[in-house]
Enzyme design. Sequence first.
Site, PDB file in Angstrom:
ATOM      1  CB  ILE A  15      -1.178  -0.035   1.234  1.00 15.21           C
ATOM      2  CG1 ILE A  15      -2.067   0.966   0.940  1.00 15.21           C
ATOM      3  CG2 ILE A  15      -0.201   0.198   2.476  1.00 15.21           C
ATOM      4  CD1 ILE A  15      -3.395   0.871   1.959  1.00 15.21           C
ATOM      5  CG  HIS A  41      -2.140   2.480  11.983  1.00 17.47           C
ATOM      6  ND1 HIS A  41      -3.553   2.423  11.598  1.00 17.47           N
ATOM      7  CD2 HIS A  41      -1.470   2.114  11.258  1.00 17.47           C
ATOM      8  CE1 HIS A  41      -3.395   1.774  10.218  1.00 17.47           C
ATOM      9  NE2 HIS A  41      -2.035   1.632  10.242  1.00 17.47           N
ATOM     10  CB  SER A  69      11.458   0.240   6.869  1.00 17.80           C
ATOM     11  OG  SER A  69      11.241  -1.162   7.111  1.00 17.80           O
ATOM     12  CE  LYS A  89      -8.582   2.372   3.869  1.00 18.86           C
ATOM     13  NZ  LYS A  89      -7.454   1.886   3.108  1.00 18.86           N
ATOM     14  CG  ASP A 105      -7.003  -5.705   6.209  1.00 21.67           C
ATOM     15  OD1 ASP A 105      -7.553  -5.596   5.140  1.00 21.67           O
ATOM     16  OD2 ASP A 105      -5.966  -5.594   6.603  1.00 21.67           O
TER      17      ASP A 105
END
Length: 358
Positions: free
Chosen positions: A40, A104, A61, A122, A203
Amino acid sequence: MARLAEIVPLTLVLTIAGSCGVLTSMVEPIRWGILATGGIASTFVEDLALLDDCRVTAVASRSAERAAAFAKKYDIPHALDSVQALAASDEVDIVYVATPHSHHYLPTLRLLEAGKHVLCEKAFAYNAAQTRTMFDVAREHQRFLMEAMWTRCNPAIREMRRAIKEGMIGEVVSVNGNFAISGDIPPSHRLRNPELAGGALLDLGVYPVTLAHLALGVPESVSAEAVMDAVTGVDAQTAITLKYPNAIAQLSCSYRGGAANEVTIAGTEGRIELHDYAYRPSGYTLVRYDGGSREFEAPYVGHGYVHEALEVHRALRQGRLESTLVPPQSTIEVMEILDAVRERIGLRYPGETHPKQS
């Protein structure tokens, strides 16, 4: 990769640019940082490349090797090995948080506290309590924060909302929606892994719940049933009923296969049909009960992420700290619905924290 002006008509480019309050060639670029290097993140960076008023200046990362490979692939100047390094970078204005939703909450808080704006994927967090805290911290530090719910920014969805508000289908009385996928998904995959807040609900189910919320708002009651993953314990298949004073939403999500990924929003005078793939549509069908139907076309640009990036740019250019297309209250209310569903199906995550425990 083609720029925006090369793949859509000039009139649409001017409309999109104008919605940001600027023409893209006349402003200083907004500098993006990317947290995580998965699929994504790749598609989002590819869509940012279609816009002329931004640059991707850094990627971070936990793996320095993955960050370096991502930076090389997309010609990003800075490859970093931690969220702390990204937060400290003077080359970044806003960060796109593309980690699994289990990761998150704390990274977003660190970035906001360091003065970065944030676009967070999300599902926004584990739960509504964390979500409220994230927006509270954004307000405290006067930073922009938005859920990356591309569906709300999609041109066809925006046109559909206008049609509903103008009474084209009368009073909305039902929403029926499904999001199902199938395949050989290993237990370690984020969809099935409880350590990554896996399961169909957060998800996949977040999409039909979001569309039901968009059409009907906050329900007066929530009920749900689920088939749990026999290996990992997360929800593999979930059915949700949202009850409103004069309407019902029946929603489902699954990674075990299922019905087509379509949504129907029905009213007293007609219905709107969003066909596969309903959460990134390029148009919709309006059916009137008194006869006839009409196809509306509203194509998205790129992979479809362009439009949420444009919403971010529009807000930042206008000095606003909240989105009008994806307002904080809507994100909170959707998370509250997801919390209620989890309560009904008994879904708990190891390591899940509430703000007072963080």
